[in-house]
Write a protein that holds these residues in place. Structure first.
Motif, PDB file in Angstrom:
ATOM      1  N   ARG A  89       0.783  -1.171  -0.138  1.00 13.45           N
ATOM      2  CA  ARG A  89      -0.107  -0.022  -0.045  1.00 13.45           C
ATOM      3  C   ARG A  89       0.972   1.221   0.225  1.00 13.45           C
ATOM      4  N   ILE A  90       1.946   1.241   0.911  1.00 13.16           N
ATOM      5  CA  ILE A  90       2.787   2.554   0.920  1.00 13.16           C
ATOM      6  C   ILE A  90       3.615   2.706  -0.324  1.00 13.16           C
ATOM      7  N   LYS A  95       6.181   7.909  -5.717  1.00 13.45           N
ATOM      8  CA  LYS A  95       6.321   8.161  -7.168  1.00 13.45           C
ATOM      9  C   LYS A  95       7.322   7.058  -7.780  1.00 13.45           C
ATOM     10  N   ALA A  96       8.211   6.764  -7.084  1.00  8.65           N
ATOM     11  CA  ALA A  96       9.074   5.712  -7.761  1.00  8.65           C
ATOM     12  C   ALA A  96       9.077   4.524  -6.900  1.00  8.65           C
ATOM     13  N   ALA A  97       8.737   3.288  -7.339  1.00  7.50           N
ATOM     14  CA  ALA A  97       8.495   1.959  -6.321  1.00  7.50           C
ATOM     15  C   ALA A  97       8.535   0.839  -7.366  1.00  7.50           C
ATOM     16  N   ILE A  98       9.177  -0.177  -6.800  1.00  5.15           N
ATOM     17  CA  ILE A  98       9.163  -1.537  -7.249  1.00  5.15           C
ATOM     18  C   ILE A  98       8.802  -2.454  -6.204  1.00  5.15           C
ATOM     19  N   HIS A  99       7.970  -3.596  -6.533  1.00  4.50           N
ATOM     20  CA  HIS A  99       7.467  -4.804  -5.729  1.00  4.50           C
ATOM     21  C   HIS A  99       7.509  -6.023  -6.639  1.00  4.50           C
ATOM     22  N   LEU A 100       8.300  -7.010  -6.191  1.00  3.19           N
ATOM     23  CA  LEU A 100       8.425  -8.127  -7.016  1.00  3.19           C
ATOM     24  C   LEU A 100       8.339  -9.440  -6.227  1.00  3.19           C
ATOM     25  N   GLU A 101       7.578 -10.283  -6.566  1.00  4.74           N
ATOM     26  CA  GLU A 101       7.094 -11.882  -6.240  1.00  4.74           C
ATOM     27  C   GLU A 101       8.324 -12.473  -6.758  1.00  4.74           C
ATOM     28  N   PHE A 145      13.689   3.123   0.618  1.00  4.30           N
ATOM     29  CA  PHE A 145      13.508   2.111   1.685  1.00  4.30           C
ATOM     30  C   PHE A 145      13.604   0.727   1.133  1.00  4.30           C
ATOM     31  N   VAL A 146      14.507  -0.068   1.370  1.00  2.00           N
ATOM     32  CA  VAL A 146      14.682  -1.592   0.707  1.00  2.00           C
ATOM     33  C   VAL A 146      14.229  -2.576   1.682  1.00  2.00           C
ATOM     34  N   ALA A 252      11.222   5.190  -3.223  1.00  2.00           N
ATOM     35  CA  ALA A 252      11.917   6.148  -2.917  1.00  2.00           C
ATOM     36  C   ALA A 252      11.004   7.095  -1.810  1.00  2.00           C
ATOM     37  N   LEU A 253      11.799   7.506  -0.993  1.00  2.00           N
ATOM     38  CA  LEU A 253      11.415   8.441   0.068  1.00  2.00           C
ATOM     39  C   LEU A 253      11.218  10.105  -0.212  1.00  2.00           C
TER      40      LEU A 253
END
Length: 253
Positions: A89-90, A95-101, A145-146, A252-253
């Motif tokens: 959700r966050i 603006k810049a984000a990546i989430h991988l399965e 945030f990693v 990105a923060l």
């Protein structure tokens, strides 16, 4: 005896006075009556609103069958506290984000590694993030945030003899970084767990149900444009890669 007579003017004055008195009494009575009716209407309206609010405030519990209310509360609480849901959700608002399965198929995964995918489940990439050769490429210099999680289910049963079992099995998960500024690999985060430490006491391990746990990593880092991030995980055959159990992301923060 002296006789008194009333002059017409006196009679007229008396009549006028009496008439005025009667009119005043009638007007005052009407005002009191109207005021009383108005107050009664207002009181009824307020009472009706209060009764309506009280009735509907207790309605959801009555509409839910016994036991369902607690189940819904537990489900809602679990969703709010689940780290995967919270991070998803966050990061989706960044603006810049990546989430991988993560997926792993023994004998088919690239160089026997945990393979990250951005095209399945809740995975996505936006804001310039790229997945290149199983590595996340940072789009711009800044604070990020990693995070990552690897879930395991280890079968603690080993051998044909009754009561035989595996000894302590170490499970590890690590995030690596390569940056041109340092020209070398650097470990960002890592953690180790021990599996099957209580096989002598837990019968379910010997029944093949296994030992389940997850390693979660997460922290803030200053990263440079072009930096590459990837993971290293042991015991790949014991990984749980069902949707939402093993993931890797940056925002990105």
């Amino acid at each position: 005896m002296v006789a008194y007579t009333s002059a017409p003017s006196d009679m007229e004055m008396g009549l006028e006075q009496r008439t005025v008195v009667l009119v005043e009494k009638k007007s005052s009575t009407e005002r009191i009556l109207k005021l009383s009716v108005a107050l009664l209407v207002v009181a009824l309206c307020v009472g009706g609103i209060l009764v309506f609010a009280w009735y509907w405030s207790g309605r959801p519990d009555k509409m839910t069958q016994p036991g369902h209310t607690d189940a819904l509360i537990d489900k809602d609480t679990a969703e709010k506290t689940d780290p995967h849901t919270t991070l998803r959700r966050i990061s989706s608002k960044a603006k810049a984000a990546i989430h991988l399965e993560g997926i792993y198929e023994e004998g088919e995964s690239l160089k026997e590694q945990l393979e990250w995918r951005n095209d399945q489940g809740q995975a996505f990439a936006q804001g310039g993030f790229r997945l290149v050769k199983n590595q996340i490429v940072i789009p711009q210099t800044g604070l990020y945030f990693v995070y990552s999680q690897a879930s395991f289910r280890v079968s603690c049963s080993d051998g044909d003899e009754e009561g035989a079992g595996k000894g302590l099995t170490p499970l590890s998960h690590r995030i690596w970084r390569y940056s041109d500024s340092i020209s070398s690999n650097a470990s960002l985060m890592s953690a180790v767990r021990s599996a099957c430490q209580n096989t002598a006491q837990v019968d379910s391990y010997r029944d093949g149900q296994g030992w389940y746990n997850a390693i979660y990593l997460g922290a803030v880092f200053q990263l440079n444009k072009g930096d590459r991030l990837w993971t290293e995980t042991n015991q790949l055959s014991e990984l749980e890669t069902d949707e939402g159990r093993t993931f890797f992301g940056v925002f990105a923060l």
